[in-house]
Design a protein around this motif. Structure first.
Motif, PDB file in Angstrom:
ATOM      1  N   ARG A 135       6.280   7.480   5.022  1.00  0.00           N
ATOM      2  CA  ARG A 135       6.092   6.025   4.940  1.00  0.00           C
ATOM      3  C   ARG A 135       5.851   5.456   6.326  1.00  0.00           C
ATOM      4  N   ARG A 136       6.691   5.891   7.265  1.00  0.00           N
ATOM      5  CA  ARG A 136       6.560   5.405   8.638  1.00  0.00           C
ATOM      6  C   ARG A 136       5.200   5.790   9.218  1.00  0.00           C
ATOM      7  N   ASN A 137       4.763   7.017   8.994  1.00  0.00           N
ATOM      8  CA  ASN A 137       3.482   7.477   9.525  1.00  0.00           C
ATOM      9  C   ASN A 137       2.314   6.700   8.935  1.00  0.00           C
ATOM     10  N   TYR A 138       2.358   6.404   7.657  1.00  0.00           N
ATOM     11  CA  TYR A 138       1.286   5.625   7.038  1.00  0.00           C
ATOM     12  C   TYR A 138       1.258   4.206   7.615  1.00  0.00           C
ATOM     13  N   MET A 139       2.419   3.616   7.797  1.00  0.00           N
ATOM     14  CA  MET A 139       2.473   2.271   8.383  1.00  0.00           C
ATOM     15  C   MET A 139       1.987   2.295   9.824  1.00  0.00           C
ATOM     16  N   ARG A 140       2.313   3.347  10.530  1.00  0.00           N
ATOM     17  CA  ARG A 140       1.914   3.492  11.933  1.00  0.00           C
ATOM     18  C   ARG A 140       0.390   3.544  12.065  1.00  0.00           C
ATOM     19  N   VAL A 141      -0.268   4.176  11.109  1.00  0.00           N
ATOM     20  CA  VAL A 141      -1.737   4.292  11.158  1.00  0.00           C
ATOM     21  C   VAL A 141      -2.389   2.910  11.152  1.00  0.00           C
ATOM     22  N   VAL A 142      -1.943   2.064  10.244  1.00  0.00           N
ATOM     23  CA  VAL A 142      -2.544   0.727  10.141  1.00  0.00           C
ATOM     24  C   VAL A 142      -2.200  -0.093  11.389  1.00  0.00           C
ATOM     25  N   ASN A 143      -0.981   0.041  11.879  1.00  0.00           N
ATOM     26  CA  ASN A 143      -0.578  -0.683  13.085  1.00  0.00           C
ATOM     27  C   ASN A 143      -1.402  -0.255  14.286  1.00  0.00           C
ATOM     28  N   TRP A 203       0.822  -1.200   0.000  1.00  0.00           N
ATOM     29  CA  TRP A 203       0.000   0.000   0.000  1.00  0.00           C
ATOM     30  C   TRP A 203       0.865   1.263   0.000  1.00  0.00           C
ATOM     31  N   VAL A 204       1.849   1.304   0.867  1.00  0.00           N
ATOM     32  CA  VAL A 204       2.710   2.484   0.980  1.00  0.00           C
ATOM     33  C   VAL A 204       3.568   2.645  -0.271  1.00  0.00           C
ATOM     34  N   ASP A 205       3.950   1.533  -0.892  1.00  0.00           N
ATOM     35  CA  ASP A 205       4.766   1.600  -2.113  1.00  0.00           C
ATOM     36  C   ASP A 205       4.025   2.246  -3.282  1.00  0.00           C
ATOM     37  N   ASP A 206       2.688   2.317  -3.188  1.00  0.00           N
ATOM     38  CA  ASP A 206       1.908   2.965  -4.245  1.00  0.00           C
ATOM     39  C   ASP A 206       2.137   4.471  -4.309  1.00  0.00           C
ATOM     40  N   TYR A 207       2.687   5.027  -3.245  1.00  0.00           N
ATOM     41  CA  TYR A 207       2.875   6.471  -3.157  1.00  0.00           C
ATOM     42  C   TYR A 207       4.364   6.803  -3.130  1.00  0.00           C
ATOM     43  N   ASP A 208       4.702   7.992  -3.558  1.00  0.00           N
ATOM     44  CA  ASP A 208       6.093   8.460  -3.529  1.00  0.00           C
ATOM     45  C   ASP A 208       6.272   9.300  -2.263  1.00  0.00           C
ATOM     46  N   PHE A 209       6.601   8.625  -1.160  1.00  0.00           N
ATOM     47  CA  PHE A 209       6.691   9.281   0.147  1.00  0.00           C
ATOM     48  C   PHE A 209       8.137   9.394   0.614  1.00  0.00           C
ATOM     49  N   SER A 210       8.337  10.339   1.522  1.00  0.00           N
ATOM     50  CA  SER A 210       9.608  10.404   2.241  1.00  0.00           C
ATOM     51  C   SER A 210       9.609   9.270   3.272  1.00  0.00           C
ATOM     52  N   VAL A 211      10.741   9.043   3.881  1.00  0.00           N
ATOM     53  CA  VAL A 211      10.866   7.976   4.871  1.00  0.00           C
ATOM     54  C   VAL A 211       9.913   8.225   6.039  1.00  0.00           C
ATOM     55  N   THR A 212       9.802   9.463   6.471  1.00  0.00           N
ATOM     56  CA  THR A 212       8.936   9.788   7.600  1.00  0.00           C
ATOM     57  C   THR A 212       7.466   9.569   7.255  1.00  0.00           C
TER      58      THR A 212
END
Length: 127
Positions: free
Chosen positions: A118-126, A107-116
């Motif tokens: 990416r971490r925030n998006y992963m944190r939401v699902v967690n 899911w996160v790979d679908d977007y062109d995000f900075s490292v931070t």
């Protein structure tokens, strides 16, 4: 990972003990009776374990967002809502217990995000 409960003998109390659910339980001084009680307690623990949920991830996300709406600021609610909505659009029929790290990575790979980000998006699902 939690340790497997095992009875031990405490010389100072002359009794057998076991740690179950964060509590030390006195099993008594007799080894044979102590282990019988231990096995009975372990059977009771297995019967009361929580079963896997078959709820959709979207349902649990909605319940979480209701809690955020009541307990946190409107900005925080919007922050979570926006990201969770994007995840649910990617995986609309995902069951909560089936969510794995590779799903979140995809899911996160679908977007062109900075490292931070990416971490925030992963944190939401967690969360």
């Amino acid at each position: 990972m939690a340790r497997t409960p095992t009875p031990w003998f405490r010389k100072s109390r002359n009794c057998w003990f076991v740690m179950l659910n964060g509590k030390q339980l006195n099993l008594g001084p007799d080894k044979k009776k102590a282990f019988e009680e231990f096995y009975r307690l372990m059977l009771d623990c297995k019967e009361t374990r929580v079963h896997k949920t078959t709820a959709a991830f979207a349902t649990l996300a909605d319940r979480f967002l209701e809690w955020v709406h009541r307990k946190r600021s409107p900005e925080t609610y919007e922050w979570y809502r926006y990201r969770l909505e994007r995840f649910v659009r990617k995986f609309p029929d995902m069951v909560a217990d089936e969510v794995r790290p590779h799903h979140v990575e995809a899911w996160v790979d679908d977007y062109d995000f900075s490292v931070t980000s990416r971490r925030n998006y992963m944190r939401v699902v967690n969360r």
